[in-house]
Design an enzyme around this catalytic site. Sequence first.
Site, PDB file in Angstrom:
ATOM      1  N   PHE A 267       0.769  -0.933  -0.046  1.00 19.53           N
ATOM      2  CA  PHE A 267       0.002  -0.040  -0.080  1.00 19.53           C
ATOM      3  C   PHE A 267       0.760   1.376   0.039  1.00 19.53           C
ATOM      4  O   PHE A 267       2.192   1.027   0.324  1.00 19.53           O
ATOM      5  CB  PHE A 267      -1.139   0.072   1.303  1.00 19.53           C
ATOM      6  N   TYR A 268       0.236   2.330  -0.165  1.00 23.91           N
ATOM      7  CA  TYR A 268       0.920   3.689  -0.457  1.00 23.91           C
ATOM      8  C   TYR A 268       0.345   4.528   0.528  1.00 23.91           C
ATOM      9  O   TYR A 268      -0.582   4.666   0.978  1.00 23.91           O
ATOM     10  CB  TYR A 268       0.763   4.344  -2.047  1.00 23.91           C
TER      11      TYR A 268
END
Length: 157
Positions: free
Chosen positions: A29-30
């Site tokens: 995930f970012y």
Amino acid sequence: MAKEVERKFLIRDESWRKAVERSVAIIQFYLAISAERSVRMRISDGKAAKLTLKFGSDLRVRDEFEYPVPLAEAREMMTFAIGNIIRKTRHHVRHGGYVYEVDVFNDVLDGLVVAELETTDSVPDALLPAWLGREVTGELRFSNASLALNGFPELVP
């Protein structure tokens, strides 16, 4: 600092599966995304986590920094994810002296399969495996950051 040199391809067929050396379940995930930089967290096999910082707008060559993160902290940071949390299985496939990473996406990206080749060598197209399809290097919609923000990319032939 390491320079990441990456080519990305769609997959033509499933024949790559017979050459898989190992597989890793990845949750990624970012935490931050912009045109010239990204901050990504990756959890591998539920056992280890790495924070990756990437700089540069050229999707083929970027500066990359990676740092281990305690697993519990990585899981806690998941609540701050931007866009989709990416779930995929990464298969390591050796061909012609190179290791290709074939990502089979799940969840919201189910059905997408992309191969990446990271090397400093210039590999001529004639030496690429036959199971690779169209090259999508530099096509923003196939970057993992774009997949997180925009979901499944339109597959234009």
